[in-house]
Design a protein around this motif. Sequence first.
Motif, PDB file in Angstrom:
ATOM      1  N   GLU A   1      47.774  29.768  83.814  1.00  0.00           N
ATOM      2  CA  GLU A   1      48.354  30.303  85.038  1.00  0.00           C
ATOM      3  C   GLU A   1      47.500  31.468  85.530  1.00  0.00           C
ATOM      4  OE1 GLU A   1      52.707  30.733  85.160  1.00  0.00           O
ATOM      5  OE2 GLU A   1      52.674  30.126  83.057  1.00  0.00           O
ATOM      6  N   ALA A   2      47.327  31.549  86.837  1.00  0.00           N
ATOM      7  CA  ALA A   2      46.541  32.640  87.408  1.00  0.00           C
ATOM      8  C   ALA A   2      47.257  33.970  87.170  1.00  0.00           C
ATOM      9  CB  ALA A   2      46.335  32.409  88.896  1.00  0.00           C
ATOM     10  N   VAL A   3      46.559  34.900  86.534  1.00  0.00           N
ATOM     11  CA  VAL A   3      47.117  36.223  86.264  1.00  0.00           C
ATOM     12  C   VAL A   3      46.570  37.186  87.305  1.00  0.00           C
ATOM     13  CG1 VAL A   3      47.231  38.121  84.624  1.00  0.00           C
ATOM     14  CG2 VAL A   3      47.356  35.764  83.805  1.00  0.00           C
ATOM     15  N   GLU A   4      47.449  37.735  88.121  1.00  0.00           N
ATOM     16  CA  GLU A   4      47.028  38.641  89.188  1.00  0.00           C
ATOM     17  C   GLU A   4      47.286  40.086  88.759  1.00  0.00           C
ATOM     18  OE1 GLU A   4      48.691  37.647  92.924  1.00  0.00           O
ATOM     19  OE2 GLU A   4      48.014  35.559  92.879  1.00  0.00           O
ATOM     20  N   LEU A   5      46.211  40.832  88.567  1.00  0.00           N
ATOM     21  CA  LEU A   5      46.292  42.234  88.180  1.00  0.00           C
ATOM     22  C   LEU A   5      45.734  43.105  89.306  1.00  0.00           C
ATOM     23  CD1 LEU A   5      44.996  41.966  84.495  1.00  0.00           C
ATOM     24  CD2 LEU A   5      47.371  42.132  85.258  1.00  0.00           C
ATOM     25  N   PRO A   6      46.110  44.364  89.349  1.00  0.00           N
ATOM     26  CA  PRO A   6      45.568  45.264  90.373  1.00  0.00           C
ATOM     27  C   PRO A   6      44.042  45.289  90.334  1.00  0.00           C
ATOM     28  CG  PRO A   6      47.415  46.294  89.258  1.00  0.00           C
ATOM     29  CD  PRO A   6      47.105  45.042  88.493  1.00  0.00           C
ATOM     30  N   GLU A   7      43.428  45.426  91.495  1.00  0.00           N
ATOM     31  CA  GLU A   7      41.964  45.488  91.553  1.00  0.00           C
ATOM     32  C   GLU A   7      41.456  46.771  90.902  1.00  0.00           C
ATOM     33  OE1 GLU A   7      40.668  45.038  95.543  1.00  0.00           O
ATOM     34  OE2 GLU A   7      41.540  43.034  95.804  1.00  0.00           O
ATOM     35  N   ASN A   8      40.199  46.720  90.490  1.00  0.00           N
ATOM     36  CA  ASN A   8      39.520  47.877  89.892  1.00  0.00           C
ATOM     37  C   ASN A   8      40.141  48.319  88.564  1.00  0.00           C
ATOM     38  OD1 ASN A   8      37.810  47.996  92.181  1.00  0.00           O
ATOM     39  ND2 ASN A   8      39.348  49.194  93.281  1.00  0.00           N
ATOM     40  N   LEU A   9      40.808  47.390  87.874  1.00  0.00           N
ATOM     41  CA  LEU A   9      41.318  47.683  86.532  1.00  0.00           C
ATOM     42  C   LEU A   9      40.275  47.211  85.527  1.00  0.00           C
ATOM     43  CD1 LEU A   9      45.108  46.926  85.963  1.00  0.00           C
ATOM     44  CD2 LEU A   9      43.891  49.081  85.798  1.00  0.00           C
TER      45      LEU A   9
ATOM     46  N   GLN B   1      38.192  47.334  81.757  1.00  0.00           N
ATOM     47  CA  GLN B   1      38.632  47.317  80.356  1.00  0.00           C
ATOM     48  C   GLN B   1      38.843  48.719  79.804  1.00  0.00           C
ATOM     49  OE1 GLN B   1      36.925  44.317  77.529  1.00  0.00           O
ATOM     50  NE2 GLN B   1      36.113  46.138  76.526  1.00  0.00           N
ATOM     51  N   GLU B   2      37.951  49.638  80.129  1.00  0.00           N
ATOM     52  CA  GLU B   2      38.073  51.007  79.624  1.00  0.00           C
ATOM     53  C   GLU B   2      39.353  51.674  80.130  1.00  0.00           C
ATOM     54  OE1 GLU B   2      35.553  55.237  79.483  1.00  0.00           O
ATOM     55  OE2 GLU B   2      34.757  53.500  80.570  1.00  0.00           O
ATOM     56  N   THR B   3      39.662  51.460  81.397  1.00  0.00           N
ATOM     57  CA  THR B   3      40.879  52.035  81.968  1.00  0.00           C
ATOM     58  C   THR B   3      42.122  51.497  81.262  1.00  0.00           C
ATOM     59  OG1 THR B   3      39.830  52.295  84.144  1.00  0.00           O
ATOM     60  CG2 THR B   3      42.242  52.275  84.082  1.00  0.00           C
ATOM     61  N   ILE B   4      42.119  50.195  80.994  1.00  0.00           N
ATOM     62  CA  ILE B   4      43.252  49.565  80.315  1.00  0.00           C
ATOM     63  C   ILE B   4      43.408  50.107  78.901  1.00  0.00           C
ATOM     64  CG2 ILE B   4      44.117  47.375  79.402  1.00  0.00           C
ATOM     65  CD1 ILE B   4      42.732  46.034  81.850  1.00  0.00           C
ATOM     66  N   ILE B   5      42.304  50.198  78.159  1.00  0.00           N
ATOM     67  CA  ILE B   5      42.360  50.695  76.780  1.00  0.00           C
ATOM     68  C   ILE B   5      42.850  52.137  76.756  1.00  0.00           C
ATOM     69  CG2 ILE B   5      40.957  51.340  74.781  1.00  0.00           C
ATOM     70  CD1 ILE B   5      39.275  48.857  75.297  1.00  0.00           C
ATOM     71  N   ASN B   6      42.355  52.966  77.663  1.00  0.00           N
ATOM     72  CA  ASN B   6      42.782  54.375  77.709  1.00  0.00           C
ATOM     73  C   ASN B   6      44.276  54.485  77.995  1.00  0.00           C
ATOM     74  OD1 ASN B   6      40.218  55.349  77.160  1.00  0.00           O
ATOM     75  ND2 ASN B   6      39.677  55.629  79.306  1.00  0.00           N
ATOM     76  N   ALA B   7      44.774  53.663  78.932  1.00  0.00           N
ATOM     77  CA  ALA B   7      46.194  53.700  79.275  1.00  0.00           C
ATOM     78  C   ALA B   7      47.051  53.256  78.100  1.00  0.00           C
ATOM     79  CB  ALA B   7      46.462  52.822  80.495  1.00  0.00           C
ATOM     80  N   LEU B   8      46.626  52.211  77.400  1.00  0.00           N
ATOM     81  CA  LEU B   8      47.393  51.715  76.259  1.00  0.00           C
ATOM     82  C   LEU B   8      47.332  52.690  75.085  1.00  0.00           C
ATOM     83  CD1 LEU B   8      46.511  47.900  76.319  1.00  0.00           C
ATOM     84  CD2 LEU B   8      48.533  49.037  77.232  1.00  0.00           C
ATOM     85  N   THR B   9      46.200  53.346  74.917  1.00  0.00           N
ATOM     86  CA  THR B   9      46.073  54.336  73.844  1.00  0.00           C
ATOM     87  C   THR B   9      46.998  55.525  74.087  1.00  0.00           C
ATOM     88  OG1 THR B   9      43.761  53.692  73.440  1.00  0.00           O
ATOM     89  CG2 THR B   9      44.466  55.843  72.622  1.00  0.00           C
ATOM     90  N   ASP B  10      47.004  56.022  75.318  1.00  0.00           N
ATOM     91  CA  ASP B  10      47.905  57.136  75.661  1.00  0.00           C
ATOM     92  C   ASP B  10      49.369  56.733  75.462  1.00  0.00           C
ATOM     93  OD1 ASP B  10      45.742  58.703  76.322  1.00  0.00           O
ATOM     94  OD2 ASP B  10      45.902  58.344  78.489  1.00  0.00           O
ATOM     95  N   ALA B  11      49.700  55.499  75.853  1.00  0.00           N
ATOM     96  CA  ALA B  11      51.074  55.026  75.710  1.00  0.00           C
ATOM     97  C   ALA B  11      51.458  54.904  74.233  1.00  0.00           C
ATOM     98  CB  ALA B  11      51.239  53.682  76.412  1.00  0.00           C
ATOM     99  N   ALA B  12      50.516  54.481  73.388  1.00  0.00           N
ATOM    100  CA  ALA B  12      50.794  54.368  71.954  1.00  0.00           C
ATOM    101  C   ALA B  12      51.086  55.735  71.351  1.00  0.00           C
ATOM    102  CB  ALA B  12      49.617  53.705  71.247  1.00  0.00           C
ATOM    103  N   CYS B  13      50.337  56.740  71.750  1.00  0.00           N
ATOM    104  CA  CYS B  13      50.567  58.097  71.249  1.00  0.00           C
ATOM    105  C   CYS B  13      51.968  58.578  71.626  1.00  0.00           C
ATOM    106  CB  CYS B  13      49.518  59.052  71.807  1.00  0.00           C
ATOM    107  SG  CYS B  13      47.848  58.772  71.171  1.00  0.00           S
ATOM    108  N   ASP B  14      52.395  58.272  72.853  1.00  0.00           N
ATOM    109  CA  ASP B  14      53.728  58.679  73.301  1.00  0.00           C
ATOM    110  C   ASP B  14      54.820  57.865  72.601  1.00  0.00           C
ATOM    111  OD1 ASP B  14      52.641  60.556  75.008  1.00  0.00           O
ATOM    112  OD2 ASP B  14      52.660  59.225  76.753  1.00  0.00           O
ATOM    113  N   SER B  15      54.623  56.545  72.527  1.00  0.00           N
ATOM    114  CA  SER B  15      55.657  55.673  71.971  1.00  0.00           C
ATOM    115  C   SER B  15      55.881  55.927  70.486  1.00  0.00           C
ATOM    116  CB  SER B  15      55.282  54.201  72.188  1.00  0.00           C
ATOM    117  OG  SER B  15      55.237  53.877  73.561  1.00  0.00           O
ATOM    118  N   PHE B  16      54.800  56.176  69.749  1.00  0.00           N
ATOM    119  CA  PHE B  16      54.906  56.371  68.303  1.00  0.00           C
ATOM    120  C   PHE B  16      54.879  57.843  67.901  1.00  0.00           C
ATOM    121  CE2 PHE B  16      52.808  52.117  68.680  1.00  0.00           C
ATOM    122  CZ  PHE B  16      53.872  51.368  68.224  1.00  0.00           C
TER     123      PHE B  16
END
Length: 232
Positions: free
Chosen positions: A175-183, A185-200
């Motif tokens: 299925e076609a996955v539509e994500l915001p433009e200009n996202l 890999q580095e931006t995604i990893i940084n966002a997920l890393t910050d979220a992991a620090c907050d969640s855990f």
Amino acid sequence: MAVDRWLLKQHELGKHPSTLRFYTWSPPAISLGYHQKKYPEYWQNLSYQGDKLDLVRRPSGGRAVLHQGDLTYAVVTSGIAENRLQAYTKICEFLISGWRSLGVELNYGQAGRGYIHNPNCFGTATGADLVLEDGSKLIGSAQLRRGKAILQHGSIILQSNADLFEQVFGENTLEAVELPENLDQETIINALTDAACDSFNMQLAVEPFSDAQWEEILALANEDINCQNVQS
């Protein structure tokens, strides 16, 4: 994925803290779930852009995943609820929160046990998977437990090649996955890393492996290869 297994083993023995990893695959490969026995024979002879697609077995369960243009995450931790679905929910908090910070809302899949008849992990979305608002699957996850220690890893579809996906799994499976433009890999990893620090409620430190640790990891990888050769 021998790195993931090694981290799980070390964490189980109390020799390594909880870990968050992100990685990609080069060349592309197909990973099979640990208990997955049925898959097309032609998968053993596929190639992409001149490179043979490796066929590897994951330490965790689930169905086959094509690793091409995706981002793999891995979490090794302990002290999580023993209930499998509750553990998925707890660990997936950082994925949901991180993608929300990027403007992407995710929900849990609703598929039941019927997924076991589908060789393609991204052909169904269970309660352990995360889907976009239109129902298309963005993240497929799987777990492995050793005592109280858990390895959860998953594939995040970013830029998969539809032609290769069709070659592996057949027609109309991606299925076609539509994500915001200009996202990127580095931006995604940084966002997920910050979220992991907050969640855990934790702080992360980047630590490269030592030569001795790499030797242990490679030895573990060779054990996997020998085991697969014996079974085949």
